[in-house]
Scaffold this motif. Structure first.
Motif, short mmCIF file in Angstrom:
data_model
loop_
_atom_site.label_atom_id
_atom_site.label_comp_id
_atom_site.label_asym_id
_atom_site.label_seq_id
_atom_site.Cartn_x
_atom_site.Cartn_y
_atom_site.Cartn_z
N ALA A 240 0.59 -1.56 0.15
CA ALA A 240 0.03 -0.26 0.00
C ALA A 240 0.97 1.42 -0.06
CB ALA A 240 -0.92 0.17 1.47
N ALA A 241 1.59 1.16 0.79
CA ALA A 241 2.92 2.14 1.03
C ALA A 241 3.47 3.12 -0.32
CB ALA A 241 4.09 1.85 2.14
N HIS A 242 3.98 1.93 -1.06
CA HIS A 242 4.88 1.69 -2.24
C HIS A 242 3.70 2.05 -3.54
CE1 HIS A 242 8.08 -0.15 -0.29
NE2 HIS A 242 9.01 -0.24 -1.56
N ARG A 243 2.53 1.73 -3.24
CA ARG A 243 1.81 2.33 -4.41
C ARG A 243 1.65 3.38 -4.35
NH1 ARG A 243 -1.28 -1.94 -6.59
NH2 ARG A 243 -1.07 -4.35 -5.40
N LYS A 244 1.14 4.19 -3.18
CA LYS A 244 1.09 5.83 -2.82
C LYS A 244 1.68 6.28 -3.41
CE LYS A 244 -1.36 8.55 0.25
NZ LYS A 244 -1.70 8.57 1.54
N GLN A 245 3.09 6.12 -3.29
CA GLN A 245 4.41 6.24 -3.60
C GLN A 245 4.50 6.12 -4.92
OE1 GLN A 245 8.23 5.95 -1.54
NE2 GLN A 245 9.44 6.82 -2.32
N LEU A 246 4.84 5.24 -5.18
CA LEU A 246 4.80 5.70 -6.96
C LEU A 246 3.54 6.08 -7.39
CD1 LEU A 246 5.55 1.68 -7.06
CD2 LEU A 246 6.87 3.11 -7.90
N ALA A 247 2.33 6.61 -7.15
CA ALA A 247 1.59 7.36 -7.45
C ALA A 247 1.68 8.56 -7.45
CB ALA A 247 -0.09 6.44 -6.81
N PHE A 248 2.69 8.73 -6.88
CA PHE A 248 2.61 9.95 -6.87
C PHE A 248 4.11 10.88 -7.59
CE2 PHE A 248 6.50 12.90 -5.35
CZ PHE A 248 6.16 14.34 -4.93
N TYR A 249 4.92 9.26 -7.90
CA TYR A 249 5.84 10.39 -9.04
C TYR A 249 5.47 9.66 -10.39
CZ TYR A 249 9.78 9.20 -5.99
OH TYR A 249 10.73 9.35 -4.94
N GLY A 250 3.83 8.79 -10.86
CA GLY A 250 3.32 8.94 -12.01
C GLY A 250 2.52 10.38 -12.05
N SER A 251 2.71 10.94 -10.86
CA SER A 251 1.07 12.08 -11.09
C SER A 251 2.17 13.38 -12.00
CB SER A 251 0.52 12.57 -10.03
OG SER A 251 1.65 13.42 -9.44
N THR A 252 3.96 13.10 -11.96
CA THR A 252 4.55 14.22 -12.50
C THR A 252 4.74 14.44 -14.21
OG1 THR A 252 5.37 13.86 -9.73
CG2 THR A 252 6.91 15.19 -11.63
N PRO A 253 5.09 15.21 -14.62
CA PRO A 253 5.05 15.11 -16.08
C PRO A 253 6.03 14.56 -16.42
CG PRO A 253 3.48 17.05 -15.79
CD PRO A 253 4.24 16.63 -13.80
N ALA A 254 7.59 14.96 -15.36
CA ALA A 254 8.67 15.03 -15.77
C ALA A 254 9.27 13.17 -15.55
CB ALA A 254 10.02 15.32 -14.72
N TYR A 255 8.24 12.77 -15.22
CA TYR A 255 8.73 10.96 -15.11
C TYR A 255 7.33 10.53 -16.26
CZ TYR A 255 11.08 12.84 -10.74
OH TYR A 255 11.75 13.32 -10.46
N ARG A 256 6.66 11.08 -16.66
CA ARG A 256 5.53 10.48 -17.84
C ARG A 256 5.78 9.55 -18.89
NH1 ARG A 256 0.47 13.21 -21.03
NH2 ARG A 256 0.51 11.12 -22.66
N LYS A 257 7.37 9.94 -19.18
CA LYS A 257 7.88 8.64 -20.33
C LYS A 257 8.73 7.65 -19.75
CE LYS A 257 11.43 12.11 -19.85
NZ LYS A 257 12.69 13.08 -20.30
N VAL A 258 8.46 7.61 -18.40
CA VAL A 258 8.76 6.29 -18.15
C VAL A 258 7.06 4.86 -17.72
CG1 VAL A 258 9.75 4.75 -15.68
CG2 VAL A 258 10.68 6.92 -16.30
N LEU A 259 6.48 5.72 -17.95
CA LEU A 259 4.71 5.43 -17.91
C LEU A 259 4.71 5.33 -19.45
CD1 LEU A 259 2.70 7.35 -15.57
CD2 LEU A 259 3.56 4.93 -15.22
N ASP A 260 4.96 6.12 -20.91
CA ASP A 260 4.59 5.95 -21.97
C ASP A 260 5.22 4.59 -22.36
OD1 ASP A 260 3.23 8.35 -22.20
OD2 ASP A 260 4.82 9.44 -22.67
N LEU A 261 6.38 4.93 -21.56
CA LEU A 261 7.16 3.56 -22.85
C LEU A 261 6.29 1.98 -22.30
CD1 LEU A 261 9.92 2.31 -23.93
CD2 LEU A 261 11.14 2.21 -21.29
N HIS A 262 6.25 2.45 -21.36
CA HIS A 262 5.47 0.87 -21.15
C HIS A 262 3.71 1.28 -21.44
CE1 HIS A 262 7.72 -1.48 -17.63
NE2 HIS A 262 8.27 -0.12 -18.34
N GLY A 263 3.93 2.06 -22.38
CA GLY A 263 2.37 2.00 -22.62
C GLY A 263 0.78 2.71 -21.27
#
Length: 352
Positions: A240-263
Protein backbone atom coordinates in the motif's frame (compact mmCIF):
# COMPACT_ATOMS: atom_id res chain seq x y z
CA UNK A 1 25.73 -2.90 -18.37
CA UNK A 2 26.41 -3.64 -14.70
CA UNK A 3 27.01 -7.04 -13.16
CA UNK A 4 26.52 -8.69 -9.79
CA UNK A 5 30.28 -9.09 -9.31
CA UNK A 6 30.71 -5.38 -8.67
CA UNK A 7 27.28 -4.69 -7.19
CA UNK A 8 27.59 -2.24 -4.29
CA UNK A 9 24.84 -2.07 -1.67
CA UNK A 10 24.14 1.39 -0.30
CA UNK A 11 21.80 2.98 2.21
CA UNK A 12 20.40 6.42 2.88
CA UNK A 13 21.54 8.41 5.89
CA UNK A 14 19.36 10.77 7.95
CA UNK A 15 19.44 14.52 7.47
CA UNK A 16 19.12 15.12 11.23
CA UNK A 17 22.69 16.00 12.17
CA UNK A 18 22.21 14.70 15.72
CA UNK A 19 21.38 11.24 14.37
CA UNK A 20 24.17 10.98 11.80
CA UNK A 21 27.18 9.79 13.87
CA UNK A 22 25.47 6.73 15.38
CA UNK A 23 23.63 5.88 12.17
CA UNK A 24 26.77 6.16 10.03
CA UNK A 25 28.69 3.85 12.36
CA UNK A 26 25.80 1.39 12.30
CA UNK A 27 25.57 1.40 8.49
CA UNK A 28 29.30 0.73 8.21
CA UNK A 29 29.13 -2.07 10.79
CA UNK A 30 26.26 -3.64 8.86
CA UNK A 31 28.53 -4.01 5.86
CA UNK A 32 27.02 -1.47 3.49
CA UNK A 33 29.35 -0.12 0.83
CA UNK A 34 28.11 3.46 0.82
CA UNK A 35 25.59 5.92 2.18
CA UNK A 36 23.81 8.79 0.46
CA UNK A 37 22.12 12.03 1.46
CA UNK A 38 19.47 13.88 -0.50
CA UNK A 39 18.73 17.58 -0.81
CA UNK A 40 15.10 17.85 0.26
CA UNK A 41 14.50 19.85 3.43
CA UNK A 42 18.12 19.91 4.66
CA UNK A 43 21.59 20.55 3.27
CA UNK A 44 23.05 17.38 1.70
CA UNK A 45 26.71 18.05 2.50
CA UNK A 46 26.72 18.63 6.26
CA UNK A 47 25.60 15.10 7.24
CA UNK A 48 28.43 13.62 5.19
CA UNK A 49 31.04 15.56 7.13
CA UNK A 50 29.81 13.88 10.31
CA UNK A 51 29.55 10.52 8.58
CA UNK A 52 33.16 10.86 7.42
CA UNK A 53 34.26 11.61 10.97
CA UNK A 54 32.60 8.52 12.41
CA UNK A 55 33.44 5.93 9.71
CA UNK A 56 36.59 4.69 8.01
CA UNK A 57 35.48 2.58 5.04
CA UNK A 58 32.03 3.73 3.94
CA UNK A 59 31.73 5.70 0.70
CA UNK A 60 29.76 8.92 1.16
CA UNK A 61 27.70 10.59 -1.55
CA UNK A 62 25.10 13.23 -2.30
CA UNK A 63 22.07 11.87 -4.12
CA UNK A 64 21.62 14.52 -5.08
CA UNK A 65 22.96 18.01 -4.45
CA UNK A 66 21.18 20.55 -6.65
CA UNK A 67 23.85 21.81 -9.04
CA UNK A 68 21.94 24.77 -10.44
CA UNK A 69 21.25 26.16 -6.97
CA UNK A 70 25.01 26.71 -6.70
CA UNK A 71 27.95 27.57 -8.91
CA UNK A 72 30.91 25.38 -9.92
CA UNK A 73 33.41 27.16 -7.65
CA UNK A 74 31.35 26.59 -4.50
CA UNK A 75 30.74 22.95 -5.43
CA UNK A 76 34.41 22.39 -6.29
CA UNK A 77 35.42 23.70 -2.87
CA UNK A 78 32.85 21.59 -1.02
CA UNK A 79 33.87 18.49 -2.94
CA UNK A 80 37.58 19.09 -2.40
CA UNK A 81 37.25 19.62 1.35
CA UNK A 82 34.87 16.69 1.94
CA UNK A 83 36.97 14.30 -0.12
CA UNK A 84 40.09 15.39 1.72
CA UNK A 85 38.49 14.91 5.14
CA UNK A 86 36.92 11.58 4.10
CA UNK A 87 40.29 10.42 2.71
CA UNK A 88 39.02 9.84 -0.81
CA UNK A 89 35.60 8.38 0.06
CA UNK A 90 33.35 11.22 -1.13
CA UNK A 91 31.15 11.01 -4.24
CA UNK A 92 29.73 14.27 -5.57
CA UNK A 93 26.27 13.43 -6.90
CA UNK A 94 24.69 16.29 -8.84
CA UNK A 95 21.20 16.81 -10.21
CA UNK A 96 19.24 19.59 -11.85
CA UNK A 97 15.94 19.70 -9.93
CA UNK A 98 13.09 21.07 -12.08
CA UNK A 99 12.67 24.54 -13.55
CA UNK A 100 10.06 25.80 -11.10
CA UNK A 101 12.24 25.01 -8.08
CA UNK A 102 15.39 26.50 -9.60
CA UNK A 103 13.68 29.75 -10.57
CA UNK A 104 11.06 30.15 -7.84
CA UNK A 105 12.66 28.48 -4.80
CA UNK A 106 16.36 29.07 -5.40
CA UNK A 107 16.02 32.24 -7.54
CA UNK A 108 18.62 30.97 -9.98
CA UNK A 109 18.67 30.85 -13.80
CA UNK A 110 17.34 27.87 -15.75
CA UNK A 111 18.03 27.02 -19.36
CA UNK A 112 19.26 24.09 -21.47
CA UNK A 113 19.70 21.74 -18.48
CA UNK A 114 21.70 19.10 -20.34
CA UNK A 115 24.18 21.60 -21.79
CA UNK A 116 24.37 23.48 -18.50
CA UNK A 117 25.08 20.28 -16.51
CA UNK A 118 27.77 19.17 -18.96
CA UNK A 119 29.46 22.54 -18.59
CA UNK A 120 28.96 22.63 -14.81
CA UNK A 121 30.87 19.36 -14.39
CA UNK A 122 33.57 20.50 -16.81
CA UNK A 123 33.99 23.74 -14.86
CA UNK A 124 34.30 21.87 -11.55
CA UNK A 125 37.00 19.66 -13.06
CA UNK A 126 38.81 22.68 -14.48
CA UNK A 127 38.93 24.23 -11.01
CA UNK A 128 40.17 20.98 -9.49
CA UNK A 129 42.82 20.69 -12.21
CA UNK A 130 44.09 24.14 -11.28
CA UNK A 131 44.33 23.20 -7.62
CA UNK A 132 46.01 19.89 -8.41
CA UNK A 133 48.46 21.05 -11.08
CA UNK A 134 48.98 24.73 -10.41
CA UNK A 135 47.96 25.69 -13.93
CA UNK A 136 46.26 29.01 -14.61
CA UNK A 137 42.49 28.84 -14.23
CA UNK A 138 40.93 29.66 -17.57
CA UNK A 139 37.45 28.29 -18.05
CA UNK A 140 34.98 30.11 -20.26
CA UNK A 141 31.79 28.43 -21.35
CA UNK A 142 28.27 29.24 -22.38
CA UNK A 143 26.98 29.49 -18.80
CA UNK A 144 30.01 29.67 -16.47
CA UNK A 145 33.25 31.62 -16.49
CA UNK A 146 36.08 31.00 -14.01
CA UNK A 147 39.33 32.84 -14.72
CA UNK A 148 40.67 34.00 -11.37
CA UNK A 149 42.51 31.85 -8.82
CA UNK A 150 45.23 33.33 -6.65
CA UNK A 151 47.40 31.47 -4.08
CA UNK A 152 45.38 32.87 -1.18
CA UNK A 153 42.24 31.15 -2.44
CA UNK A 154 43.88 27.89 -3.50
CA UNK A 155 43.36 25.05 -0.99
CA UNK A 156 46.30 23.13 0.38
CA UNK A 157 47.42 20.04 -1.56
CA UNK A 158 45.92 16.75 -0.38
CA UNK A 159 46.83 13.18 -1.34
CA UNK A 160 43.35 11.80 -1.96
CA UNK A 161 42.66 13.14 -5.43
CA UNK A 162 39.34 14.62 -6.47
CA UNK A 163 35.88 13.15 -5.85
CA UNK A 164 34.06 11.02 -8.33
CA UNK A 165 31.20 12.96 -9.93
CA UNK A 166 27.87 11.23 -10.50
CA UNK A 167 25.13 12.87 -12.58
CA UNK A 168 21.45 12.24 -11.90
CA UNK A 169 19.34 11.56 -14.99
CA UNK A 170 15.98 10.25 -16.17
CA UNK A 171 15.78 11.39 -19.80
CA UNK A 172 18.10 10.33 -22.57
CA UNK A 173 19.80 13.73 -23.02
CA UNK A 174 20.96 14.01 -19.39
CA UNK A 175 21.86 10.32 -19.36
CA UNK A 176 24.12 10.96 -22.33
CA UNK A 177 25.74 13.81 -20.38
CA UNK A 178 26.46 11.38 -17.53
CA UNK A 179 28.17 9.09 -20.01
CA UNK A 180 30.25 11.92 -21.41
CA UNK A 181 31.49 13.60 -18.23
CA UNK A 182 30.43 11.58 -15.18
CA UNK A 183 32.04 8.86 -13.15
CA UNK A 184 28.57 7.55 -12.48
CA UNK A 185 24.88 7.90 -13.27
CA UNK A 186 22.22 8.20 -10.57
CA UNK A 187 18.94 6.82 -11.90
CA UNK A 188 15.64 7.81 -10.34
CA UNK A 189 13.71 5.38 -8.15
CA UNK A 190 10.78 5.70 -10.57
CA UNK A 191 12.59 3.52 -13.09
CA UNK A 192 11.78 0.09 -14.47
CA UNK A 193 14.16 -2.58 -15.67
CA UNK A 194 12.77 -2.16 -19.19
CA UNK A 195 13.43 1.58 -19.06
CA UNK A 196 17.00 0.93 -17.91
CA UNK A 197 17.56 -1.53 -20.76
CA UNK A 198 15.79 0.31 -23.58
CA UNK A 199 16.34 3.99 -22.74
CA UNK A 200 19.04 4.44 -20.10
CA UNK A 201 21.60 1.95 -21.40
CA UNK A 202 21.65 3.17 -25.03
CA UNK A 203 21.79 6.85 -23.99
CA UNK A 204 24.58 6.18 -21.51
CA UNK A 205 26.53 4.24 -24.12
CA UNK A 206 26.08 7.06 -26.63
CA UNK A 207 27.64 9.47 -24.14
CA UNK A 208 30.47 7.06 -23.41
CA UNK A 209 31.12 6.57 -27.14
CA UNK A 210 31.20 10.32 -27.72
CA UNK A 211 33.84 10.69 -25.00
CA UNK A 212 35.83 7.62 -26.06
CA UNK A 213 35.05 5.82 -22.83
CA UNK A 214 33.76 2.36 -21.92
CA UNK A 215 30.93 1.12 -19.69
CA UNK A 216 33.52 0.05 -17.10
CA UNK A 217 34.38 3.74 -16.62
CA UNK A 218 31.05 4.55 -14.95
CA UNK A 219 28.83 3.16 -12.20
CA UNK A 220 25.05 3.16 -12.47
CA UNK A 221 23.43 3.79 -9.10
CA UNK A 222 19.72 3.21 -8.65
CA UNK A 223 17.28 2.98 -5.74
CA UNK A 224 14.98 -0.06 -5.94
CA UNK A 225 11.64 -0.27 -4.17
CA UNK A 226 11.19 -3.54 -2.26
CA UNK A 227 7.72 -4.81 -1.37
CA UNK A 228 7.96 -7.60 1.18
CA UNK A 229 7.31 -8.26 4.86
CA UNK A 230 7.95 -10.47 7.83
CA UNK A 231 4.20 -10.91 8.26
CA UNK A 232 1.18 -10.78 5.95
CA UNK A 233 0.17 -7.49 7.54
CA UNK A 234 3.59 -5.95 6.94
CA UNK A 235 3.58 -7.19 3.34
CA UNK A 236 0.18 -5.60 2.72
CA UNK A 237 1.23 -2.34 4.37
CA UNK A 238 4.40 -2.30 2.27
CA UNK A 239 2.43 -2.78 -0.95
CA UNK A 240 0.00 0.00 0.00
CA UNK A 241 2.79 2.44 0.89
CA UNK A 242 4.65 1.77 -2.34
CA UNK A 243 1.51 2.18 -4.45
CA UNK A 244 1.03 5.60 -2.87
CA UNK A 245 4.63 6.66 -3.48
CA UNK A 246 4.63 5.38 -7.05
CA UNK A 247 1.33 7.17 -7.72
CA UNK A 248 2.92 10.43 -6.60
CA UNK A 249 5.88 9.94 -8.95
CA UNK A 250 3.58 8.81 -11.74
CA UNK A 251 1.57 12.03 -11.49
CA UNK A 252 4.69 14.12 -12.18
CA UNK A 253 5.10 15.19 -15.83
CA UNK A 254 8.89 14.83 -15.65
CA UNK A 255 8.52 11.07 -15.16
CA UNK A 256 5.74 10.45 -17.68
CA UNK A 257 8.22 9.07 -20.22
CA UNK A 258 8.75 6.00 -18.02
CA UNK A 259 5.02 5.23 -18.04
CA UNK A 260 4.78 6.00 -21.75
CA UNK A 261 7.36 3.31 -22.51
CA UNK A 262 5.02 0.74 -20.96
CA UNK A 263 1.92 2.11 -22.69
CA UNK A 264 0.63 3.68 -19.49
CA UNK A 265 0.45 7.31 -20.58
CA UNK A 266 -3.25 7.38 -19.75
CA UNK A 267 -2.43 6.38 -16.19
CA UNK A 268 -0.16 9.41 -15.88
CA UNK A 269 -2.90 11.72 -17.14
CA UNK A 270 -5.40 10.43 -14.57
CA UNK A 271 -2.85 10.53 -11.76
CA UNK A 272 -1.90 14.07 -12.68
CA UNK A 273 -5.56 15.13 -12.74
CA UNK A 274 -6.20 13.62 -9.32
CA UNK A 275 -3.04 15.13 -7.87
CA UNK A 276 -4.31 18.60 -8.75
CA UNK A 277 -7.43 17.78 -6.74
CA UNK A 278 -5.40 16.45 -3.80
CA UNK A 279 -6.89 12.95 -4.17
CA UNK A 280 -3.74 11.17 -3.02
CA UNK A 281 -5.41 8.07 -1.56
CA UNK A 282 -7.53 7.59 -4.68
CA UNK A 283 -4.43 7.82 -6.85
CA UNK A 284 -2.87 4.81 -5.15
CA UNK A 285 -5.83 2.60 -6.04
CA UNK A 286 -5.13 3.08 -9.76
CA UNK A 287 -1.86 1.14 -9.58
CA UNK A 288 -2.65 -2.53 -10.12
CA UNK A 289 -0.33 -5.46 -9.38
CA UNK A 290 1.27 -5.31 -12.83
CA UNK A 291 2.34 -1.70 -12.35
CA UNK A 292 3.57 -2.37 -8.81
CA UNK A 293 5.62 -5.39 -9.88
CA UNK A 294 7.09 -3.46 -12.81
CA UNK A 295 8.42 -0.68 -10.62
CA UNK A 296 9.25 -2.63 -7.46
CA UNK A 297 10.74 -5.92 -6.39
CA UNK A 298 7.71 -7.73 -4.99
CA UNK A 299 8.60 -10.97 -3.22
CA UNK A 300 8.10 -12.98 -0.08
CA UNK A 301 10.98 -12.50 2.34
CA UNK A 302 12.89 -15.73 1.45
CA UNK A 303 12.85 -14.74 -2.23
CA UNK A 304 13.80 -11.07 -1.95
CA UNK A 305 17.57 -11.49 -2.41
CA UNK A 306 17.18 -13.50 -5.60
CA UNK A 307 14.61 -11.05 -6.97
CA UNK A 308 16.78 -8.07 -6.08
CA UNK A 309 19.85 -9.53 -7.79
CA UNK A 310 17.74 -10.38 -10.83
CA UNK A 311 16.53 -6.77 -11.00
CA UNK A 312 20.09 -5.43 -10.77
CA UNK A 313 22.25 -7.84 -12.76
CA UNK A 314 23.15 -6.54 -16.18
CA UNK A 315 21.94 -3.03 -15.38
CA UNK A 316 22.77 -1.65 -11.91
CA UNK A 317 26.19 -1.35 -10.25
CA UNK A 318 25.11 0.33 -7.00
CA UNK A 319 21.72 -0.43 -5.49
CA UNK A 320 19.93 1.33 -2.66
CA UNK A 321 17.16 -1.10 -1.66
CA UNK A 322 14.07 0.58 -0.27
CA UNK A 323 12.93 -1.91 2.35
CA UNK A 324 9.53 -1.46 4.02
CA UNK A 325 9.19 0.72 7.07
CA UNK A 326 9.14 -1.40 10.20
CA UNK A 327 11.10 -4.28 8.73
CA UNK A 328 13.58 -5.52 11.32
CA UNK A 329 17.29 -4.97 10.86
CA UNK A 330 17.80 -8.71 11.28
CA UNK A 331 15.52 -9.47 8.34
CA UNK A 332 17.21 -6.83 6.20
CA UNK A 333 20.63 -8.17 7.17
CA UNK A 334 19.64 -11.68 6.11
CA UNK A 335 18.57 -10.45 2.68
CA UNK A 336 21.72 -8.44 2.16
CA UNK A 337 23.96 -11.25 3.39
CA UNK A 338 22.50 -13.47 0.67
CA UNK A 339 23.08 -10.75 -1.95
CA UNK A 340 26.69 -10.40 -0.78
CA UNK A 341 27.11 -14.18 -0.87
CA UNK A 342 26.01 -14.24 -4.49
CA UNK A 343 28.43 -11.40 -5.25
CA UNK A 344 31.30 -13.18 -3.49
CA UNK A 345 30.58 -16.41 -5.38
CA UNK A 346 30.71 -14.61 -8.71
CA UNK A 347 33.98 -12.90 -7.78
CA UNK A 348 35.51 -16.18 -6.54
CA UNK A 349 34.56 -17.93 -9.79
CA UNK A 350 36.07 -15.09 -11.80
CA UNK A 351 39.31 -15.23 -9.83
CA UNK A 352 39.46 -18.99 -10.22
Amino acid sequence: MGNVARLSIDRGIPSDLNAVPARAREIEQQGYDGCWTGEINHDPFLPLLLAAEHTSRLQLGTSIAVAFARNPMLVAQLGWDLNSYAQGRFILGLGTQVQAHIEKRFSMPWSHPDRRMREFVAAVHAIWDTWCNGERLSFEGEFYRHQLMTPMFTPEPQPHGVPKVFVSAVGDLMTRVAGEVGDGLIAHAFTTRRYLDEVTAPALQAGLDAAGRSRADVELSCPVFVVTGETEEQFAASAAAHRKQLAFYGSTPAYRKVLDLHGWGGLHEELHRLSRLGEWDTMATLLDDEVLETFAVVAELPDVAEALVRRCVGAIDRVLPGFPAGMSEAAIAAVLDEVRSRRATVNANADG
